[in-house]
Design a protein around this motif. Structure first.
Motif, PDB file in Angstrom:
ATOM      1  N   ALA A  70      -5.050   0.762  -7.095  1.00 49.30           N
ATOM      2  CA  ALA A  70      -5.662   0.907  -5.589  1.00 49.30           C
ATOM      3  C   ALA A  70      -7.027  -0.266  -5.961  1.00 49.30           C
TER       4      ALA A  70
ATOM      5  N   VAL B 228      -2.730   5.569 -10.008  1.00 44.06           N
ATOM      6  CA  VAL B 228      -2.978   5.050  -8.577  1.00 44.06           C
ATOM      7  C   VAL B 228      -4.258   4.568  -8.186  1.00 44.06           C
TER       8      VAL B 228
ATOM      9  N   PHE C 216       0.411   4.576  -2.471  1.00 45.13           N
ATOM     10  CA  PHE C 216      -0.866   5.399  -1.954  1.00 45.13           C
ATOM     11  C   PHE C 216      -0.243   6.317  -0.898  1.00 45.13           C
TER      12      PHE C 216
ATOM     13  N   THR D 186       0.806  -1.270   0.112  1.00 49.32           N
ATOM     14  CA  THR D 186       0.007  -0.180   0.056  1.00 49.32           C
ATOM     15  C   THR D 186       0.748   1.178  -0.009  1.00 49.32           C
TER      16      THR D 186
END
Length: 290
Positions: free
Chosen positions: A129, A125, A103, A100
């Motif tokens: 995600a 992104v 992000f 993660t």
């Protein structure tokens, strides 16, 4: 395309680091987390210094303060939390929480770096995600909470380390190989101290552990960190972060082949979306240099 080498490095790093997750899980059975981390960093730094000496690169340390700060976040904290996550939980979806970090980079870089979130980066992104969400689904936060917390802490540490690296490289013209060796050395110091002070440390030199350690040191640490800083030097922080998401795809495939952890349909959909995000990201990054 001037950054063709960076994208080749992304593929090489994904193969090396992706398989490292499988090898790390094997190695955690032969050594306690901090002992394994200390061995990994000390031997990895030694390998980098040896390569720098052979290549006749200058061995003097870059500015110690910022280099040590990068080593703290990029090496000490990131790897410590990573190993704690692996030793307290599974190597699969829980460890993938580490990825993660792109992000977090996107969140922090807006204020800490002069890297605006362009429409292409936002699209990459966002797709990544969604893809990572499919890979991690279903992720039960009611179990292995400590392991998941360690994995998220590793992701955040990695994000800060990446941002500090970009800021440092923008101000200082240093050789990449010695810089990688020195930040790993500074990062190894607290790890060695913790390994010596924390009770219950152990290591068992079985053939499987020795082979795993050799791979981790040579490929998963020395080679991989050099490749990572090479990528960070040529791509934006957000772009490098999104590109790194190829690594969990390789991890899932490697675990499928070697550990027989067969991915489900959501994971396959997620991996396909991550590949799409990588294509979007590559297109946006290439336009920055063309």
């Amino acid at each position: 395309m001037k950054n063709r080498g960076a994208f080749m490095a992304v593929i090489a790093l994904a193969l090396v680091w992706g398989y490292t997750w499988v090898v790390l899980k094997v190695a955690t059975g032969g050594a306690s987390p901090f002992v394994l981390g200390a061995m990994r960093l000390v031997l990895g730094a030694a390998a980098l210094f040896a390569l720098a000496a052979i290549s006749r690169k200058p061995l003097r340390s870059p500015p110690p303060g910022p280099t040590a700060l990068i080593g703290l976040f990029q090496v000490t904290l990131m790897i410590s939390f990573q190993l704690l996550a692996l030793s307290t939980g599974g190597a699969g979806k829980t460890a993938l929480l580490v990825y993660t970090f792109p992000f977090w980079v996107a969140l922090f870089s807006t204020g800490l770096l002069d890297e605006p979130l362009t429409r292409t980066r936002i699209a990459a992104v966002a797709v990544a995600a969604v893809g990572l969400g499919f890979v991690l689904f279903p992720l039960d936060f009611g179990h292995d909470v400590l392991s998941k917390a360690f994995a998220l802490a590793s992701a955040i540490s990695w994000a800060f380390g990446s941002i500090f690296t970009k800021r440092f490289r923008a101000k200082h013209d240093v050789e990449l190989l010695p810089f990688t060796a020195w930040q790993m050395t500074y990062g190894a110091i607290p790890m060695v101290i913790v390994a010596l002070l924390v009770p219950g440390g152990y290591v068992h030199f079985t053939p499987a552990f020795t082979a795993a350690l050799a791979y981790i040191v040579i490929f998963g640490t020395a080679t991989a960190f050099w490749l990572w800083f090479f990528i960070m030097e040529r791509l934006s922080a957000v772009g490098a972060g999104v590109a790194s998401l190829l690594t969990p795809v390789v991890s899932v495939l490697a675990a499928w082949i070697q550990l027989h952890e067969q991915p489900g349909v959501p994971e396959l959909i997620g991996m396909a979306l991550i590949v799409v995000a990588l294509v979007i990201n590559a297109t946006g990054e290439s336009r920055r240099f063309d």
